[in-house]
Design a protein around this motif. Structure first.
Motif, PDB file in Angstrom:
ATOM      1  N   SER A 153      47.649 -12.817  20.763  1.00 59.59           N
ATOM      2  CA  SER A 153      47.088 -11.968  19.710  1.00 59.59           C
ATOM      3  C   SER A 153      47.173 -10.492  20.059  1.00 59.59           C
ATOM      4  O   SER A 153      47.138  -9.628  19.177  1.00 59.59           O
ATOM      5  N   GLY A 154      47.225 -10.184  21.359  1.00 60.30           N
ATOM      6  CA  GLY A 154      47.227  -8.786  21.798  1.00 60.30           C
ATOM      7  C   GLY A 154      45.852  -8.141  21.786  1.00 60.30           C
ATOM      8  O   GLY A 154      45.726  -6.928  22.009  1.00 60.30           O
ATOM      9  N   LEU A 155      44.799  -8.922  21.572  1.00 57.48           N
ATOM     10  CA  LEU A 155      43.452  -8.364  21.449  1.00 57.48           C
ATOM     11  C   LEU A 155      42.674  -8.346  22.763  1.00 57.48           C
ATOM     12  O   LEU A 155      41.563  -7.808  22.806  1.00 57.48           O
ATOM     13  N   GLN A 156      43.229  -8.925  23.819  1.00 58.49           N
ATOM     14  CA  GLN A 156      42.463  -9.106  25.052  1.00 58.49           C
ATOM     15  C   GLN A 156      41.935  -7.787  25.615  1.00 58.49           C
ATOM     16  O   GLN A 156      40.873  -7.745  26.243  1.00 58.49           O
ATOM     17  N   ARG A 157      42.631  -6.685  25.366  1.00 51.81           N
ATOM     18  CA  ARG A 157      42.239  -5.399  25.953  1.00 51.81           C
ATOM     19  C   ARG A 157      40.944  -4.837  25.377  1.00 51.81           C
ATOM     20  O   ARG A 157      40.370  -3.896  25.943  1.00 51.81           O
ATOM     21  N   TYR A 158      40.473  -5.407  24.275  1.00 53.82           N
ATOM     22  CA  TYR A 158      39.259  -4.881  23.659  1.00 53.82           C
ATOM     23  C   TYR A 158      37.979  -5.528  24.215  1.00 53.82           C
ATOM     24  O   TYR A 158      36.885  -5.065  23.907  1.00 53.82           O
ATOM     25  N   PHE A 159      38.120  -6.569  25.039  1.00 53.44           N
ATOM     26  CA  PHE A 159      36.945  -7.359  25.416  1.00 53.44           C
ATOM     27  C   PHE A 159      36.588  -7.204  26.891  1.00 53.44           C
ATOM     28  O   PHE A 159      37.455  -7.178  27.758  1.00 53.44           O
ATOM     29  N   ASP A 160      35.289  -7.121  27.141  1.00 57.32           N
ATOM     30  CA  ASP A 160      34.766  -7.055  28.504  1.00 57.32           C
ATOM     31  C   ASP A 160      34.589  -8.450  29.094  1.00 57.32           C
ATOM     32  O   ASP A 160      34.679  -8.629  30.307  1.00 57.32           O
ATOM     33  N   VAL A 161      34.308  -9.419  28.244  1.00 56.88           N
ATOM     34  CA  VAL A 161      34.031 -10.789  28.683  1.00 56.88           C
ATOM     35  C   VAL A 161      34.797 -11.759  27.798  1.00 56.88           C
ATOM     36  O   VAL A 161      34.861 -11.567  26.570  1.00 56.88           O
ATOM     37  N   VAL A 162      35.394 -12.769  28.398  1.00 58.83           N
ATOM     38  CA  VAL A 162      36.008 -13.868  27.661  1.00 58.83           C
ATOM     39  C   VAL A 162      35.328 -15.150  28.133  1.00 58.83           C
ATOM     40  O   VAL A 162      35.430 -15.512  29.309  1.00 58.83           O
ATOM     41  N   SER A 163      34.623 -15.813  27.238  1.00 55.45           N
ATOM     42  CA  SER A 163      33.886 -17.028  27.578  1.00 55.45           C
ATOM     43  C   SER A 163      34.366 -18.166  26.689  1.00 55.45           C
ATOM     44  O   SER A 163      34.215 -18.123  25.471  1.00 55.45           O
ATOM     45  N   ILE A 164      34.950 -19.184  27.307  1.00 60.34           N
ATOM     46  CA  ILE A 164      35.470 -20.350  26.590  1.00 60.34           C
ATOM     47  C   ILE A 164      34.644 -21.555  27.014  1.00 60.34           C
ATOM     48  O   ILE A 164      34.601 -21.901  28.204  1.00 60.34           O
ATOM     49  N   VAL A 165      33.977 -22.169  26.071  1.00 56.92           N
ATOM     50  CA  VAL A 165      33.009 -23.231  26.373  1.00 56.92           C
ATOM     51  C   VAL A 165      33.392 -24.519  25.655  1.00 56.92           C
ATOM     52  O   VAL A 165      34.170 -24.522  24.702  1.00 56.92           O
ATOM     53  N   SER A 166      32.821 -25.625  26.127  1.00 57.88           N
ATOM     54  CA  SER A 166      33.107 -26.915  25.508  1.00 57.88           C
ATOM     55  C   SER A 166      32.419 -27.059  24.164  1.00 57.88           C
ATOM     56  O   SER A 166      32.911 -27.755  23.270  1.00 57.88           O
TER      57      SER A 166
END
Length: 243
Positions: A153-166
């Motif tokens: 997506s190219g959006l990763q640079r805008y985020f401080d935290v990436v949390s992927i949960v079940s």
């Protein structure tokens, strides 16, 4: 629209909030039903698939890989074991196609995220001082698939935290607050699913913004309600009117 106060962190759902996904799943399901048309009508096969997915969620969770396994299992089930190997191969290809979507941001998403990230404390227009908000992607699903979509997506640079949960239960939201170093009442959750993004966030005392997508996964449908900490908008860019 009334602005939200005392927010220090904003979490965003990914699928069907930052980029489209459910419509691709629906396209795959339609093709899948055509492949299995010898064993029933589309409505019947889709209903059986819903039941299969529901049974599998406790073991497989959410995401493209879990969906693909359910597609195969359901094909065997509705065909009473008669489905041919070449059809199973085509079903696997359909499921794998979901792993390579372009994850193009929805209209207004990237420009809005950029504006929010630039907001500062200290002045009425937010033009000086420290950053006003910490930003997170908070999504459920399979780790590799969700990470890959975020990078595509190219959006990763805008985020401080990436949390992927079940799954997005209230305790997952409390863990997110700890990770972002905010109190629940200082968190704003933004998403399209009332079941996963809105209701559990409100339950822990956070605020929420509901942006409905034009289609909703059957497993995500619940009765909606009103709440003082809830705002509803129709376009992502309208977030700027609330903050």
């Amino acid at each position: 629209m009334e602005k939200l106060k005392d927010i220090r962190a904003i979490a965003f759902d990914a699928d069907d909030t930052l980029w489209a996904l459910q419509n691709y799943f629906e396209d795959v399901e339609h093709e899948y039903c055509e492949l299995l048309s010898a064993y029933g009508k589309e409505k019947e096969i889709s209903a059986a698939l819903f039941e299969t997915e529901s049974r599998n969620m406790a073991d497989l969770g959410y995401g493209c890989k879990a969906f693909t396994l359910s597609l195969v299992e359901n094909a065997i089930r509705v065909s009473h074991g008669k489905v041919e190997a070449n059809v199973i191969a085509q079903i696997l290809d359909l499921g794998k196609s979901l792993l390579h979507l372009d994850a193009k941001p929805l209209e207004g998403v990237e420009a809005t995220l950029a504006r929010i990230r630039e907001m500062r404390t200290g002045q009425e227009d937010g033009s000086s001082g420290e950053r006003r908000y910490r930003l997170a992607v908070f999504t459920k699903g399979e780790l590799m698939d969700q990470e890959n979509k975020l990078w595509r997506s190219g959006l990763q640079r805008y985020f401080d935290v990436v949390s992927i949960v079940s799954d997005k239960k209230p305790e997952a939201y409390r863990r997110l607050c700890r990770e972002m170093e905010v109190k629940p009442e200082e968190l704003l959750m933004v998403g399209n699913s009332f079941k996963s993004d809105i209701a559990p966030a409100l339950k822990i005392g956070a605020s929420a913004v509901h942006i409905p997508f034009h289609t909703t996964w059957a497993h995500e449908k619940i009765e909606e309600f009103e709440h003082p900490n809830l705002r509803r908008i129709s376009r992502f860019a309208q977030l700027l009117e609330i903050l």
